[in-house]
Design an enzyme around this catalytic site. Structure first.
Site, PDB file in Angstrom:
ATOM      1  N   ASN A 178      -0.073  -4.117   4.136  1.00  0.00           N
ATOM      2  CA  ASN A 178      -0.075  -4.345   5.585  1.00  0.00           C
ATOM      3  C   ASN A 178      -1.052  -5.439   5.980  1.00  0.00           C
ATOM      4  O   ASN A 178      -0.748  -6.268   6.837  1.00  0.00           O
ATOM      5  CB  ASN A 178      -0.413  -3.044   6.317  1.00  0.00           C
ATOM      6  CG  ASN A 178       0.830  -2.222   6.605  1.00  0.00           C
ATOM      7  OD1 ASN A 178       1.538  -2.503   7.559  1.00  0.00           O
ATOM      8  ND2 ASN A 178       1.118  -1.260   5.761  1.00  0.00           N
ATOM      9  N   SER A 229      10.388  -1.624   6.785  1.00  0.00           N
ATOM     10  CA  SER A 229       9.118  -1.178   7.378  1.00  0.00           C
ATOM     11  C   SER A 229       8.876   0.310   7.203  1.00  0.00           C
ATOM     12  O   SER A 229       8.587   1.018   8.154  1.00  0.00           O
ATOM     13  CB  SER A 229       9.089  -1.480   8.885  1.00  0.00           C
ATOM     14  OG  SER A 229       9.174  -2.837   9.091  1.00  0.00           O
ATOM     15  N   GLU A 241      16.491  -8.489   2.626  1.00  0.00           N
ATOM     16  CA  GLU A 241      16.058  -7.215   2.030  1.00  0.00           C
ATOM     17  C   GLU A 241      17.221  -6.628   1.226  1.00  0.00           C
ATOM     18  O   GLU A 241      18.296  -6.402   1.772  1.00  0.00           O
ATOM     19  CB  GLU A 241      15.608  -6.252   3.133  1.00  0.00           C
ATOM     20  CG  GLU A 241      15.456  -4.805   2.715  1.00  0.00           C
ATOM     21  CD  GLU A 241      14.452  -4.591   1.579  1.00  0.00           C
ATOM     22  OE1 GLU A 241      13.354  -5.164   1.645  1.00  0.00           O
ATOM     23  OE2 GLU A 241      14.787  -3.870   0.616  1.00  0.00           O
ATOM     24  N   ASP A 291       2.565  -5.708  -2.955  1.00  0.00           N
ATOM     25  CA  ASP A 291       2.564  -5.231  -4.342  1.00  0.00           C
ATOM     26  C   ASP A 291       2.932  -6.301  -5.367  1.00  0.00           C
ATOM     27  O   ASP A 291       2.837  -6.056  -6.571  1.00  0.00           O
ATOM     28  CB  ASP A 291       3.557  -4.066  -4.492  1.00  0.00           C
ATOM     29  CG  ASP A 291       3.118  -2.827  -3.730  1.00  0.00           C
ATOM     30  OD1 ASP A 291       2.047  -2.870  -3.097  1.00  0.00           O
ATOM     31  OD2 ASP A 291       3.843  -1.823  -3.790  1.00  0.00           O
ATOM     32  N   VAL A 304      18.003 -11.759  -2.702  1.00  0.00           N
ATOM     33  CA  VAL A 304      17.713 -13.143  -3.073  1.00  0.00           C
ATOM     34  C   VAL A 304      17.754 -13.244  -4.595  1.00  0.00           C
ATOM     35  O   VAL A 304      17.116 -12.454  -5.291  1.00  0.00           O
ATOM     36  CB  VAL A 304      16.346 -13.582  -2.521  1.00  0.00           C
ATOM     37  CG1 VAL A 304      15.949 -14.942  -3.081  1.00  0.00           C
ATOM     38  CG2 VAL A 304      16.392 -13.627  -0.996  1.00  0.00           C
ATOM     39  N   TYR A 308     -24.283  13.595  11.032  1.00  0.00           N
ATOM     40  CA  TYR A 308     -24.605  14.943  10.566  1.00  0.00           C
ATOM     41  C   TYR A 308     -24.481  15.952  11.692  1.00  0.00           C
ATOM     42  O   TYR A 308     -25.012  15.771  12.782  1.00  0.00           O
ATOM     43  CB  TYR A 308     -26.031  15.024   9.999  1.00  0.00           C
ATOM     44  CG  TYR A 308     -26.536  16.441   9.980  1.00  0.00           C
ATOM     45  CD1 TYR A 308     -25.910  17.388   9.156  1.00  0.00           C
ATOM     46  CD2 TYR A 308     -27.548  16.871  10.824  1.00  0.00           C
ATOM     47  CE1 TYR A 308     -26.315  18.721   9.174  1.00  0.00           C
ATOM     48  CE2 TYR A 308     -27.958  18.204  10.845  1.00  0.00           C
ATOM     49  CZ  TYR A 308     -27.340  19.116  10.023  1.00  0.00           C
ATOM     50  OH  TYR A 308     -27.716  20.426  10.049  1.00  0.00           O
ATOM     51  N   TRP A 340     -28.031  16.353   4.232  1.00  0.00           N
ATOM     52  CA  TRP A 340     -27.838  15.154   3.410  1.00  0.00           C
ATOM     53  C   TRP A 340     -26.357  15.099   3.075  1.00  0.00           C
ATOM     54  O   TRP A 340     -25.836  16.006   2.432  1.00  0.00           O
ATOM     55  CB  TRP A 340     -28.642  15.226   2.113  1.00  0.00           C
ATOM     56  CG  TRP A 340     -30.121  15.070   2.274  1.00  0.00           C
ATOM     57  CD1 TRP A 340     -31.038  16.069   2.446  1.00  0.00           C
ATOM     58  CD2 TRP A 340     -30.866  13.837   2.252  1.00  0.00           C
ATOM     59  NE1 TRP A 340     -32.297  15.536   2.537  1.00  0.00           N
ATOM     60  CE2 TRP A 340     -32.235  14.181   2.419  1.00  0.00           C
ATOM     61  CE3 TRP A 340     -30.530  12.494   2.117  1.00  0.00           C
ATOM     62  CZ2 TRP A 340     -33.251  13.213   2.451  1.00  0.00           C
ATOM     63  CZ3 TRP A 340     -31.538  11.547   2.144  1.00  0.00           C
ATOM     64  CH2 TRP A 340     -32.881  11.910   2.317  1.00  0.00           C
ATOM     65  N   CYS A 348       4.442   5.472   0.721  1.00  0.00           N
ATOM     66  CA  CYS A 348       3.437   6.500   0.414  1.00  0.00           C
ATOM     67  C   CYS A 348       3.868   7.865   0.901  1.00  0.00           C
ATOM     68  O   CYS A 348       3.338   8.885   0.477  1.00  0.00           O
ATOM     69  CB  CYS A 348       2.108   6.172   1.078  1.00  0.00           C
ATOM     70  SG  CYS A 348       1.749   4.426   1.160  1.00  0.00           S
ATOM     71  N   ALA A 397       6.437  -3.353   4.062  1.00  0.00           N
ATOM     72  CA  ALA A 397       5.184  -3.533   4.809  1.00  0.00           C
ATOM     73  C   ALA A 397       4.777  -4.990   4.969  1.00  0.00           C
ATOM     74  O   ALA A 397       4.605  -5.486   6.086  1.00  0.00           O
ATOM     75  CB  ALA A 397       4.063  -2.740   4.127  1.00  0.00           C
TER      76      ALA A 397
END
Lengths: 457, 457
Positions: free
Chosen positions: A310, A42, A36, A288, A83, A431, A439, A46, A12
């Site tokens: 992101n 990409s 990478e 992260d 790397v 509402y 409420w 999640c 991301a």
């Protein structure tokens, strides 16, 4: 000849940065090289639990933009290339092509560190056995699914009860496994206070998941093939054909540490508001692998979430491209769907408030997601913390069903604006009977918090 | 002997005021007398379309608290009793028992005016024919349902295309009627800009509702029995066995006007922040009969919504009971479910922004309610207005499906906090694949608005 930016990590943050930088600078102006280690780019980490659970396909569906799409935009994306060293003074990184074994240095004018996080693996006997899986990357997800297909046994143990652990427990149920969750804490989801976590446990138990709390794992038993066979705690032993580790993650900052870059108490990189690594004009970090400012408590935290990753990427790409953007910090919002429950939280838990030295009132209310008489109205529980005397909102936790979870955004915006609970009572929220009682449940909690503050001040 | 408060109107505002005052003061301290013209009390008028449509039962289900429950709390509730005069100087009101015809004066120390609103009936030939219905009160709803049961014809015409009109059109479809909606504006739901209203029209047409825009009703044709038979416009005539008027409402302030109390441009009572009628220490007013401060434009508006009515009642009850509470104003939030669409708005439309003399940018984005790969992800459209140069959020309109509508609350809180669209981009909102794409659709719009402001400034 233009400048070169080197980006480490193509998930991301890395690819959002690359894309945004490319929007601002042409290939003639800016050479973008991305390294990478994995096979994918990409993607939505999640989404892995839903892939494992069979609700979404994968990995293709989870990939927002493919390597080919990035390359078509003049981004030099090098997959399966790790790397191994950052030479800050020499402005170069050393990378190794994992397929060919080729090892080489690449110079940079600007560097972006987006190395993400690594699942925590306990330093216990058997912790590196086969059929033990973290689920941080698509590669991890792929490996787990292969194990699930290969194993004939149907016993799964999930160690840890954070979001990922709870989501994975449910995914494994969907795949027909008998699931045991072993958790160090008293209740699942320690991102909630235990009095809210108990609602999650009950829902998990209702799905047939065996939930073991207050349990410290001491070892993983293995067989002659080196495959895990059981999870061992001080009190008991839980047979396992497969183990999923949901013990959380730590910032993947070994490279940064070796390069002498500044790390915080959680091991994450420290940055300024523009996501530049502190003290380094030409190095950015995000996602992260960094620590972020918690705007409610004022302290730094490590919050590995795709939404922050992101945003960081977007901001870094702007900086790399010569524009200006900042990340003010987080309030600690998270939402999750587990076992038909919607679970959400933002701001401080009771323990966070105490740790921050804040005096607070805590209220919990039961309400419904829609007007009580409207079809589908379902109960929801809202817990709210507010600062004593001042009434400043400190945090909200929600557990409910359809329509409950995203209500956390009301509190997230209110926290950002440093509203009091009294101000929240007056909010003009949407509402109509299909959406809310007259409420809103969050305001019902705010009203109760106002009452508690009036009595306690 | 204690004080007496007289409350005129026993719906949301009146009974919330009565309940809150009773919480603060015992029967020995405060005598509470409530006059109500109709048969019902404390009901959800917003639920009437769902009752007519058969989705909820009624009227019992729509009554939050019955007359008996109120009376058990020492509230002297007099149903079917109409107040005909307020004597401000003499501190008394004149009321008539509609059943017995008895007419009498009642003295007050404090007065609460909660007379609500009256459906607008056009001053046109045939406008008082039988089988023409407004739907403001439970009594109205009951009368409409009786007509629907009695009529053998199946042609219904709804005049007006606001929330109530659109909801009623759908309810009539559910009851098996052929429905034509005749609307003065180009598109339904003028609370949205027309470019968003067109989405509502298409959804209504998709349900088989005939939507006639830009149509001015000139008369209602009637038969010898005095029953409506058609709605007539300049261009055409629409046969009707029943007509529902959804032309909006006006504040029911004839009593207040006759008493010399201050009214605003929309005919609503004018109050201070504590909901006291301006210039009158001992008279409060709230709900559909008052004008409220629009905090975005700074001007007064008439916004008849149950959510404000309940808040007003709560605040008035606090004031009557000797406590202190205020209503800061509204930002204009509303949400509705029509024809499987969730429709929401807050803040200013384009015409409002122009009327307020504001320069603005307007952006519209398409996104999805969940991550694109997650089951049930549905498209949603978000329109956002922001002030030119400053970037202050001015308004948001949303049309989408499940999960779209309540996202308006993000914008409602942001408007209250006077956030810029740039601040909205940075908001820490709840993200997980079942709930949102990684950038919430509201933030996608905010990002686009930031871009528009950068280009235009």
């Amino acid at each position: 000849m233009g400048e070169r930016v080197v980006i480490i990590g193509a998930d991301a943050t890395g690819m959002a940065a690359a894309s945004q930088a490319r929007r601002l600078k042409s290939a003639a102006e800016l050479d973008i090289v991305v390294f990478e280690r994995g096979h994918f780019t990409s993607y939505s980490a999640c989404g892995i639990p839903y892939w494992v659970g069979g609700e979404v396909g994968g990995p293709d569906e989870l990939i927002a933009r493919t390597a080919a799409e990035h390359r078509a935009r003049d981004i030099d994306l090098r997959l399966r290339t790790e790397v191994s060293e950052i030479d800050v003074a020499g402005q170069r990184v050393r990378a190794r092509d994992l397929e060919s074994g080729q090892d080489y240095w690449t110079e940079f004018d600007k560097l972006v560190i987006a190395t993400g996080a690594t699942p925590i693996r306990p330093a216990l006997p058997g912790a590196d056995a086969a059929r033990m899986h973290g689920v941080q990357t698509l590669d991890d997800g792929q490996a787990l699914i292969e194990t699930l297909r290969a194993t004939e046994g149907r016993q799964a143990v999930v160690v840890g009860a954070g979001y990922i652990g709870v989501e994975m427990a449910e995914a494994l149920i969907h795949r027909g496994f008998q699931v045991t969750m072993v958790n160090r804490g008293a209740e699942p989801m320690s991102t909630l206070d235990p009095d809210m976590g108990v609602l999650i446990r009950k829902a998990m138990q209702g799905m047939g998941i065996q939930v073991i709390g207050n349990a410290e794992v001491t070892a993983f038993r293995t067989d002659v093939r080196g495959q895990v066979t059981a999870v061992v705690t001080a009190e008991a032993e839980y047979p396992a054909d497969v183990v999923v580790l949901g013990l959380g993650v730590r910032p993947a900052t070994d490279l940064a540490r070796a390069a002498g870059l500044p790390l915080g108490a959680y091991g994450g990189l420290l940055t300024d508001l523009a996501m530049r690594v502190r003290g380094h004009e030409n190095i950015w970090a995000g996602g992260d692998c960094v620590e972020v400012l918690d705007m409610v408590s004022g302290s730094l935290r490590h919050i590995p979430l795709g939404t922050h990753a992101n945003k960081h990427g977007q901001i870094i790409g702007s900086g790399v491209g010569g524009d200006y953007a900042t990340f003010p910090g987080v309030v600690g919002t998270a939402v999750s769907k587990v076992c038909d429950l919607e679970v959400a939280r933002t701001g401080l838990r009771e323990r966070d408030a105490r740790a921050a030295g804040l005096q607070y009132v805590s209220v919990t209310v039961e309400s419904t997601s829609r007007s009580g008489y409207y079809p589908g109205a379902a109960p929801m529980t809202v817990k709210m913390l507010a600062e004593r005397r001042s009434g400043r909102l400190l945090g909200v936790q929600i557990v409910g069903r359809e329509g409950a979870g995203k209500r956390i955004d009301i509190a997230a915006v209110a926290l950002t604006a440093r509203m009091t609970v009294e101000q929240m009572v007056a909010l003009d929220l949407g509402y109509a009977p299909p959406f809310s009682p007259v409420w809103d449940p969050v305001q019902v909690a705010a009203r109760k918090a106002v009452g508690a503050i009036r009595r306690q001040t």
